[in-house]
Design an enzyme around this catalytic site. Structure first.
Site, short mmCIF file in Angstrom:
data_model
loop_
_atom_site.label_atom_id
_atom_site.label_comp_id
_atom_site.label_asym_id
_atom_site.label_seq_id
_atom_site.Cartn_x
_atom_site.Cartn_y
_atom_site.Cartn_z
N HIS A 154 16.04 29.63 -38.48
CA HIS A 154 15.65 30.41 -37.85
C HIS A 154 15.31 32.03 -38.11
O HIS A 154 14.75 32.78 -38.11
CB HIS A 154 15.94 30.58 -36.21
CG HIS A 154 15.54 29.37 -35.63
ND1 HIS A 154 14.91 29.31 -34.26
CD2 HIS A 154 15.70 27.82 -35.97
CE1 HIS A 154 14.71 27.95 -34.11
NE2 HIS A 154 15.19 27.14 -34.97
N ASP A 203 12.80 34.92 -30.92
CA ASP A 203 12.66 33.62 -31.19
C ASP A 203 12.12 32.99 -30.18
O ASP A 203 12.67 32.93 -28.86
CB ASP A 203 14.08 33.10 -31.52
CG ASP A 203 14.11 31.64 -32.35
OD1 ASP A 203 13.40 30.98 -31.98
OD2 ASP A 203 14.73 31.57 -33.55
N HIS A 230 2.78 19.57 -25.20
CA HIS A 230 2.53 18.24 -24.32
C HIS A 230 3.71 17.46 -23.71
O HIS A 230 3.46 17.22 -22.64
CB HIS A 230 1.71 17.43 -25.28
CG HIS A 230 0.47 17.84 -25.84
ND1 HIS A 230 -0.57 18.29 -24.63
CD2 HIS A 230 0.05 18.22 -26.94
CE1 HIS A 230 -1.73 18.58 -25.41
NE2 HIS A 230 -1.47 18.73 -26.88
N SER A 244 20.60 22.59 -40.40
CA SER A 244 22.07 22.74 -40.09
C SER A 244 22.49 22.03 -38.67
O SER A 244 23.74 22.13 -38.07
CB SER A 244 22.25 24.06 -40.04
OG SER A 244 21.65 24.82 -39.13
#
Length: 323
Positions: free
Chosen positions: A17, A108, A141, A274
């Site tokens: 990220h 994020d 969804h 990870s």
């Protein structure tokens, strides 16, 4: 004198990220704004190695320095939310009183609550989704209840996507007990999906045209990928030759020397990130699968784990122009 745009960027502190959001930060900075990447204390030592002259670095607490123990991953993440909310608030308040008050927070997507923090302090905000549009559509969804578990029927029919069987879905969705905290986190990304004015996807239009047409027709989603170093893409960012952050110790030189000896398209690359905790049986199955493929392969294991004028570049420019 016109105030310079200042964008804060807050990734979740794991490598898969941080690096995409760091690369996006470099792209933003190349368009003129001041950009500050916010790291947290759990990765502060590794973050010191980030060598980008265009991006500023600030560190806030994520609770990792506290001597607390948690019985579950869910409890650990709840503590993370509380701590980061407090420390992010303090940072923005400090920045608001500086010579470079921020205008915007890119956070994020696994931290949707960061939008509330930003808006309460006078900033606007936008989530950054690190995964592909197709994966995000599946999570969306599921969040809205369109995919139910236990899985009903041989396939699930979702807008803009081919019929999906149980094996097409992330395993922790079909077996919600395998990674319950992760399951909750990925679905909660969409808890306030209708609120941001900008939503960034780490993908590009030609890669998944159909699903992106459906998504962008309903939400302000902008594709800004692929977020890889400029040297592998368009070479427009000087000295952008690597991601700049490694929480692990890659043997990149050995891998590159070996790959350079291989024919183009002859190597299978395998990696599970990870976070995944693969058991001995799973590791053995993957090993035999790779071996029996009769292909050369490069398997990455964690021992501890844009073309100019393209749509992504235009979307970055459009975002900066609208701040």
């Amino acid at each position: 004198m016109e105030r310079k745009i200042h964008i804060l960027v807050l990734p979740y502190p794991i490598q898969g990220h941080i690096n995409p959001m760091l690369q996006f930060s470099k792209r933003l900075a190349s368009k003129g704004p001041r950009v500050t990447l916010i790291t947290t204390t759990s990765i502060s030592e590794s973050a010191q190695a980030i060598s980008s002259h265009s991006v500023n670095i600030e560190t806030i607490s994520d609770g990792s320095a506290e001597s607390k123990t948690f019985d579950t991953t869910e409890a650990h993440f709840e503590n993370f939310i509380v701590t980061v909310t407090q420390s992010l608030t303090k940072l923005i308040e400090t920045q608001n009183n500086s010579n470079h008050p921020p205008n915007f927070l890119i956070y994020d997507s696994v931290m949707p609550w960061a939008l509330d923090v930003a808006r309460q302090l006078g900033l606007d905000g936008a989530p950054f989704f690190t995964q592909s549009g197709s994966v995000n559509a599946i999570y969306y969804h599921a969040n809205r209840g369109a995919i139910k578990f236990p899985f009903e029927g041989p396939t699930a029919s979702l807008p803009s996507m081919p019929p999906l069987g149980i094996t097409d879905l992330p395993s922790f969705m079909s077996n919600t007990g395998s990674y319950p905290a992760l399951y909750s986190i990925v679905l909660n990304q969409f808890s306030n999906f209708d609120q941001p004015n900008w939503i960034f996807y780490n993908t590009f239009y030609d890669l998944e045209e159909e699903v992106l047409n459906w998504i962008t027709s309903q939400w302000p989603v902008k594709t800004i990928g692929p977020t890889i170093p400029s040297i592998y893409l368009d070479k427009r960012l000087e000295d952008d030759k690597d991601y700049g952050l490694n929480l692990f110790k890659p043997d990149a030189d050995a891998c590159m020397k070996w790959l350079d000896k291989m024919e183009t398209g002859s190597v299978v690359y395998a990696a599970f990130g990870s976070l995944a905790a693969l058991g001995e049986e799973q590791m053995e199955e993957i090993t035999w699968g790779l071996k029996n493929s009769n292909c050369y392969f490069l398997w990455e294991l964690a021992i501890e784990a844009i073309d100019e004028g393209g749509s992504s570049d235009k979307n970055i420019e459009e975002f900066v122009a609208n701040l």
